[in-house]
Structures are given as structure tokens and as C-alpha cells.
Design an enzyme around this catalytic site. Structure first.
Site, PDB file in Angstrom:
ATOM      1  N   GLY A   1     114.519  77.274 -59.502  1.00  0.00           N
ATOM      2  CA  GLY A   1     113.517  77.455 -60.163  1.00  0.00           C
ATOM      3  C   GLY A   1     111.997  76.401 -59.780  1.00  0.00           C
ATOM      4  N   GLN A   2     111.132  76.560 -60.639  1.00  0.00           N
ATOM      5  CA  GLN A   2     110.083  75.605 -60.474  1.00  0.00           C
ATOM      6  C   GLN A   2     110.424  74.228 -60.141  1.00  0.00           C
ATOM      7  OE1 GLN A   2     106.725  75.239 -62.977  1.00  0.00           O
ATOM      8  NE2 GLN A   2     105.307  74.797 -61.704  1.00  0.00           N
TER       9      GLN A   2
ATOM     10  N   ILE B   1     121.947  81.207 -60.646  1.00  0.00           N
ATOM     11  CA  ILE B   1     122.578  82.440 -61.088  1.00  0.00           C
ATOM     12  C   ILE B   1     122.924  83.376 -59.821  1.00  0.00           C
ATOM     13  CG2 ILE B   1     120.751  83.492 -62.341  1.00  0.00           C
ATOM     14  CD1 ILE B   1     122.890  84.482 -64.318  1.00  0.00           C
TER      15      ILE B   1
ATOM     16  N   TYR C   1     111.416  79.811 -77.503  1.00  0.00           N
ATOM     17  CA  TYR C   1     111.530  78.999 -77.071  1.00  0.00           C
ATOM     18  C   TYR C   1     111.352  77.584 -77.383  1.00  0.00           C
ATOM     19  CZ  TYR C   1     110.150  76.118 -72.438  1.00  0.00           C
ATOM     20  OH  TYR C   1     110.072  75.115 -71.517  1.00  0.00           O
TER      21      TYR C   1
END
Ligand code: NAD
Ligand code: AKB
Length: 318
Positions: free
Chosen positions: A12-13, A36, A141
């Protein structure tokens, strides 16, 4: 170092840059990247395909590499989470329990888990938001991050788990792409400015949000993890402050380097999320406990982003 470090969500980032930096410090074989699915174009050495929701898989990877430290980065971010709230809750919470439980059982001995400015909500003071204040997040979130903070502190108090956390602001970098957040516009804007000279922003021009340049965020993460345990006084999550700006302000800064750049505004559902968050953050506790200080401001970040992103985009085109 006899043991190794596991980064979960490494494609990811943040993971992309964190793995790179940790490997510079500890060596490639000591930093196991995991996600994943396999990263398409990067080095698969010291990479494990791992679904963090699968406890057995996690335990196998931890044992195989003698992992003692885990950086848990897998999550759904604010915008994506709103589209699938139940799954966001499952991923964001159960991933945390799976890792905290390994530490509770003394299989690993240190955990990093990122929180976010999304823990704050519409009733939080918006300017220089303090560490301790009203927290009524209105996104799934934000709720998952706020509850996650409570669980981190609980595991520290009850089970002596050495867990450390930062409330990251929106992060901006040129080495990786953001994964579905409300602050993503501040990365997209650079890509569009360089490639097309124009950008349509999904937030209004005067929406100020707390942001940070990735080198500062990575440094903060590693500095916090290397702070002696007794100095880490906050075991929920530390406020962390970098730069605050609006879309209009960053566009003006970009125009100083790309004068023909133009921006237009077409707010979507992310506007409501942004409106619920603070505009700036007070991080004096991080400064007090582990001497935290951000280095980049809007000008130096913009200059560095454009200088580094131009060759990256050129290379991707070829
Ligand atoms: P991202 O979406 O770019 O990366 C998350 C990674 O997790 C992805 O590579 C994804 O494939 C992986 N992942 C998803 N489900 C998984 C699973 N079941 N098992 C293993 N891996 C899985 O996110 P990011 O921006 O790198 O953020 C990392 C963490 O930092 C998140 O917890 C996020 O909430 C937090 N954070 C990020 C920012 C930001 O601006 N980037 C700001 C505040 C907090
Ligand atoms: C998001 O916008 O969701 C993230 C964050 C601030 O947590 N960048």
C-alpha cells in the site's frame, strides 16, 4: 538483530515506503513484506502472501521468520470504507485483534498500528485539535480507528503489550499511490498537474485538512518505534502534525513551478467526510515524549514532490 520485522499491507501507500526505509536500516532479510496479494512489479524476495484475517497463516509467517515486531498497515480507508461499512469494520478491527493477541501471548513483542485524524468528528475543535478532546467520528473508518485506539491502550494496560500508534494526517508521497482515502486528492493533484496540466478536485477549494509529506511520516513511525518504552506515555495514539492546507493553496504552490496548471472543483461524497475532520492538529505530546518535529512545509514538499514525480511518471510511460 536475531529476529525479523513483519509489515502487513506492505504493497500500500505507506507500506511501500516503510519497507524500503526499514530495509535500509535492518537489511532486506530482516524485513518481511506481506500483503493479501502479490505485488505486480516489485521484488518478491522476503515477501509473504498473507491475509491478515487468517490467524493461522499469520502465525505460520511469524514463526517461519522469527518475527518479533509487526507493523499492521492493512485497512480500508475512509472513502472505501463508506462503500462497504461492514467489511471495513471486520477488516480494520479483526486485523488489529489478530496482531494484538500475538503480542498478548508473547509470540511477538512490539506492534505498530496506525490511527488517523479520522478519529475526530464534527464536534471536535477544528483548529490545533488537541490530543485529548471530544471524539465523535461520523465515518465507519473513524469509528474503527477510535475503537482501535481504545483496544491498543487496553492491551497495554491489561497485558503489558508494547503497542505504539500515530494519528496520521493525510499522507503525500511520490513512490506509491493512495488507497481510497479522502485526502487522496493531495497526491492525485500532482499526477494530474504533471501529466495534464489540469485537475478536477473532489473537495471544495477552501477545505483545509491536516496533511504530511511521506518522508516525515516514515521518520515519525521509525522514531516512535525506536523510543525507549518508558518514554512512550500515550498508548492509544499520538497526534501528529505536518502541514495544513486547502486545495486552493496547494494549487497555488504547484503553479509556482507549473505556471499553466489549472484546477476546478467538483465536490463529491468525500466533502462531507472532510468537513467532519480537523483543519490542523496540535502534536505537542509527540514533541514532549519523543522529540517529534516535522521538517517539510507546503513549499518544500511541493518542490520535492514535483522534482521526484516527474522522472517516476516519465519512467512509467516508457
Ligand atoms: P493502502 O490502502 O494504500 O494499503 C493497505 C494495504 O493493505 C493494501 O496493499 C492492501 O492490499 C492490504 N490489505 C488489504 N486487506 C488485507 C488483508 N486482509 N490482509 C493483508 N493485507 C491486506 O493504505 P495506506 O495508505 O498504506 O494506509 C496504511 C494504514 O495507515 C491504514 O491503517 C490506514 O488507515 C492508515 N492511515 C493512512 C493514511 C494515509 O494518508 N495513507 C492516513 C492515516 C492513517
Ligand atoms: C483517509 O483520507 O482516509 C486517510 C486518513 C487521513 O486516514 N488518508
Amino acid at each position: 538483530m536475531n529476529h525479523s520485522i513483519l509489515v502487513v499491507g506492505s504493497s500500500g501507500q505507506i507500506g511501500t515506503e516503510l519497507v524500503e526505509e526499514l530495509r535500509k536500516i535492518y537489511g532486506n532479510s530482516k524485513v518481511i513484506a506481506s500483503d493479501i496479494s502479490k505485488p505486480s512489479n516489485s521484488n518478491l524476495e522476503f515477501f509473504e502472501e498473507l491475509d491478515i484475517l487468517n490467524k493461522e497463516q499469520l502465525l505460520n509467517v511469524v514463526k517461519k521468520h522469527n518475527v518479533k515486531e509487526v507493523y499492521l498497515l492493512a485497512a480500508l480507508l475512509s472513502a472505501t470504507a463508506e462503500k462497504n461499512p461492514k467489511f471495513a469494520w471486520e477488516l480494520n478491527m479483526n486485523s488489529l485483534f489478530n496482531v494484538l493477541d500475538l503480542a498478548k501471548d508473547k509470540i511477538i513483542n512490539k506492534v505498530f498500528w496506525p490511527s488517523s485524524i479520522a478519529v475526530f468528528g464534527p464536534t471536535t475543535p477544528k483548529i490545533e485539535t488537541p490530543q485529548l478532546t471530544i471524539m465523535e467520528p461520523s465515518t465507519v473508518y473513524g469509528i474503527s480507528k477510535q475503537v482501535g485506539e481504545r483496544w491498543c491502550e487496553y492491551y497495554f494496560n491489561k497485558y503489558n503489550v508494547d503497542v505504539r500508534s500515530l494519528r496520521y494526517p493525510g499522507l503525500i508521497g511520490y513512490k506509491s499511490s493512495p488507497g481510497g482515502g479522502t485526502t487522496d486528492y493531495a497526491v492525485d493533484i500532482f499526477h494530474h498537474a504533471i501529466k495534464r496540466g489540469a485537475y478536477e478536485c473532489f473537495l471544495q477549494k477552501n477545505t483545509a485538512l491536516p496533511m504530511m509529506y511521506m518522508p516525515d511520516a516514515i521518520r515519525a513511525t521509525i522514531e516512535l518505534m525506536n523510543t525507549p518504552s518508558e518514554n512512550v506515555k500515550i498508548r492509544s495514539s499520538y497526534n501528529l502534525s505536518g502541514i495544513s492546507f486547502t486545495p486552493e493553496e496547494i494549487a497555488e504552490e504547484i503553479k509556482k513551478i507549473i505556471p499553466s496548471f489549472s484546477i476546478s472543483y467538483k465536490p463529491d461524497f468525500r466533502q462531507q467526510i472532510a468537513d467532519s475532520w480537523p483543519q490542523s492538529i496540535n502534536d505537542s505530546e509527540a514533541n514532549r515524549d519523543w522529540n517529534w518535529q516535522a521538517k517539510y512545509n507546503l513549499k518544500t514538499m511541493t518542490e520535492d514532490m514535483i522534482k521526484n514525480l516527474v522522472p517516476v511518471l516519465k519512467q512509467n510511460k516508457n
